[in-house]
Design a protein around this motif. Structure first.
Motif, PDB file in Angstrom:
ATOM      1  N   PHE A   1      25.507  41.406  42.054  1.00 57.43           N
ATOM      2  CA  PHE A   1      25.814  42.651  41.353  1.00 57.43           C
ATOM      3  C   PHE A   1      27.313  42.776  41.100  1.00 57.43           C
ATOM      4  O   PHE A   1      27.742  43.097  39.994  1.00 57.43           O
ATOM      5  CB  PHE A   1      25.317  43.853  42.165  1.00 57.43           C
ATOM      6  CG  PHE A   1      25.732  45.174  41.584  1.00 57.43           C
ATOM      7  CD1 PHE A   1      25.039  45.705  40.505  1.00 57.43           C
ATOM      8  CD2 PHE A   1      26.805  45.874  42.095  1.00 57.43           C
ATOM      9  CE1 PHE A   1      25.421  46.925  39.956  1.00 57.43           C
ATOM     10  CE2 PHE A   1      27.190  47.080  41.553  1.00 57.43           C
ATOM     11  CZ  PHE A   1      26.496  47.609  40.479  1.00 57.43           C
ATOM     12  N   VAL A   2      28.121  42.528  42.118  1.00 58.19           N
ATOM     13  CA  VAL A   2      29.570  42.631  41.980  1.00 58.19           C
ATOM     14  C   VAL A   2      30.076  41.605  40.972  1.00 58.19           C
ATOM     15  O   VAL A   2      30.936  41.918  40.141  1.00 58.19           O
ATOM     16  CB  VAL A   2      30.266  42.467  43.351  1.00 58.19           C
ATOM     17  CG1 VAL A   2      31.770  42.331  43.194  1.00 58.19           C
ATOM     18  CG2 VAL A   2      29.936  43.637  44.251  1.00 58.19           C
ATOM     19  N   ARG A   3      29.546  40.405  41.000  1.00 56.78           N
ATOM     20  CA  ARG A   3      29.932  39.376  40.033  1.00 56.78           C
ATOM     21  C   ARG A   3      29.602  39.843  38.608  1.00 56.78           C
ATOM     22  O   ARG A   3      30.386  39.635  37.694  1.00 56.78           O
ATOM     23  CB  ARG A   3      29.219  38.062  40.333  1.00 56.78           C
ATOM     24  CG  ARG A   3      29.798  36.886  39.594  1.00 56.78           C
ATOM     25  CD  ARG A   3      29.137  35.569  39.964  1.00 56.78           C
ATOM     26  NE  ARG A   3      29.102  35.343  41.398  1.00 56.78           N
ATOM     27  CZ  ARG A   3      28.025  34.952  42.076  1.00 56.78           C
ATOM     28  NH1 ARG A   3      26.893  34.717  41.448  1.00 56.78           N
ATOM     29  NH2 ARG A   3      28.061  34.761  43.375  1.00 56.78           N
TER      30      ARG A   3
ATOM     31  N   ILE B   1      37.038  41.246  34.220  1.00 58.43           N
ATOM     32  CA  ILE B   1      38.025  41.140  35.291  1.00 58.43           C
ATOM     33  C   ILE B   1      38.123  39.667  35.679  1.00 58.43           C
ATOM     34  O   ILE B   1      37.161  39.077  36.158  1.00 58.43           O
ATOM     35  CB  ILE B   1      37.635  42.007  36.499  1.00 58.43           C
ATOM     36  CG1 ILE B   1      37.480  43.458  36.054  1.00 58.43           C
ATOM     37  CG2 ILE B   1      38.656  41.872  37.611  1.00 58.43           C
ATOM     38  CD1 ILE B   1      36.864  44.362  37.100  1.00 58.43           C
ATOM     39  N   LYS B   2      39.297  39.082  35.455  1.00 60.30           N
ATOM     40  CA  LYS B   2      39.486  37.654  35.718  1.00 60.30           C
ATOM     41  C   LYS B   2      39.725  37.368  37.194  1.00 60.30           C
ATOM     42  O   LYS B   2      39.181  36.430  37.740  1.00 60.30           O
ATOM     43  CB  LYS B   2      40.669  37.113  34.899  1.00 60.30           C
ATOM     44  CG  LYS B   2      40.510  37.289  33.413  1.00 60.30           C
ATOM     45  CD  LYS B   2      39.422  36.413  32.870  1.00 60.30           C
ATOM     46  CE  LYS B   2      39.342  36.582  31.360  1.00 60.30           C
ATOM     47  NZ  LYS B   2      38.078  36.223  30.817  1.00 60.30           N
TER      48      LYS B   2
ATOM     49  N   LEU C   1      40.324  44.228  40.561  1.00 67.16           N
ATOM     50  CA  LEU C   1      39.524  45.406  40.244  1.00 67.16           C
ATOM     51  C   LEU C   1      40.409  46.639  40.112  1.00 67.16           C
ATOM     52  O   LEU C   1      40.268  47.425  39.179  1.00 67.16           O
ATOM     53  CB  LEU C   1      38.455  45.623  41.316  1.00 67.16           C
ATOM     54  CG  LEU C   1      37.541  46.823  41.139  1.00 67.16           C
ATOM     55  CD1 LEU C   1      36.732  46.693  39.859  1.00 67.16           C
ATOM     56  CD2 LEU C   1      36.618  46.962  42.339  1.00 67.16           C
ATOM     57  N   ALA C   2      41.361  46.802  41.028  1.00 63.82           N
ATOM     58  CA  ALA C   2      42.268  47.953  40.977  1.00 63.82           C
ATOM     59  C   ALA C   2      43.116  47.919  39.708  1.00 63.82           C
ATOM     60  O   ALA C   2      43.331  48.962  39.070  1.00 63.82           O
ATOM     61  CB  ALA C   2      43.159  47.975  42.214  1.00 63.82           C
ATOM     62  N   ASP C   3      43.601  46.753  39.325  1.00 64.86           N
ATOM     63  CA  ASP C   3      44.387  46.639  38.091  1.00 64.86           C
ATOM     64  C   ASP C   3      43.562  47.031  36.879  1.00 64.86           C
ATOM     65  O   ASP C   3      44.033  47.719  35.979  1.00 64.86           O
ATOM     66  CB  ASP C   3      44.917  45.218  37.917  1.00 64.86           C
ATOM     67  CG  ASP C   3      45.994  44.859  38.929  1.00 64.86           C
ATOM     68  OD1 ASP C   3      46.598  45.795  39.514  1.00 64.86           O
ATOM     69  OD2 ASP C   3      46.236  43.653  39.129  1.00 64.86           O
TER      70      ASP C   3
ATOM     71  N   GLU D   1      43.781  50.361  33.993  1.00 71.33           N
ATOM     72  CA  GLU D   1      43.807  50.189  32.542  1.00 71.33           C
ATOM     73  C   GLU D   1      42.681  50.945  31.832  1.00 71.33           C
ATOM     74  O   GLU D   1      42.750  51.155  30.634  1.00 71.33           O
ATOM     75  CB  GLU D   1      43.686  48.704  32.192  1.00 71.33           C
ATOM     76  CG  GLU D   1      44.834  47.854  32.681  1.00 71.33           C
ATOM     77  CD  GLU D   1      44.576  46.370  32.516  1.00 71.33           C
ATOM     78  OE1 GLU D   1      43.510  45.996  31.961  1.00 71.33           O
ATOM     79  OE2 GLU D   1      45.430  45.578  32.929  1.00 71.33           O
ATOM     80  N   MET D   2      41.642  51.334  32.558  1.00 73.32           N
ATOM     81  CA  MET D   2      40.461  51.955  31.952  1.00 73.32           C
ATOM     82  C   MET D   2      40.724  53.392  31.523  1.00 73.32           C
ATOM     83  O   MET D   2      41.552  54.083  32.105  1.00 73.32           O
ATOM     84  CB  MET D   2      39.292  51.984  32.943  1.00 73.32           C
ATOM     85  CG  MET D   2      38.691  50.689  33.245  1.00 73.32           C
ATOM     86  SD  MET D   2      37.348  50.962  34.422  1.00 73.32           S
ATOM     87  CE  MET D   2      36.665  49.347  34.454  1.00 73.32           C
TER      88      MET D   2
END
Length: 85
Positions: free
Chosen positions: A31-33, A41-42, A49-51, A55-56
């Motif tokens: 699920f997380v993947r 998210i690279k 994830l925080a970065d 940006e969202m």
């Protein structure tokens, strides 16, 4: 003889418990993947994830937050109304 049968039964229950836990871990990892892929998210870490969250816009953030809450919410001792808060 009773002790060996009891040990065998407890061993089988332990193996079954480990299998259930492993299955749940694999499902959550998948699920997380999927979330990381969906939002592009690279970096596969909490920092990536925080970065991305920074940006969202608000709508995307609320959508992702809802998905994560739905997947990782504790289902123990809670009513269904708790998800609406």
């Amino acid at each position: 003889m009773k002790n060996s049968v009891l040990k065998g039964v407890l061993g089988a229950l332990a193996v079954a418990g480990v299998a259930v836990v492993a299955k749940k871990v694999i499902e959550r990892k998948r699920f997380v993947r999927g979330i990381f892929n969906e939002y592009g998210i690279k970096e596969k870490s909490p920092f990536g994830l925080a970065d991305k969250i920074r940006e969202m816009d608000e709508e995307q953030y609320q959508e992702m937050k809802g998905k994560l809450r739905k997947e990782f919410a504790s289902r123990c001792c809670k009513k269904e109304k708790a998800f609406e808060a």
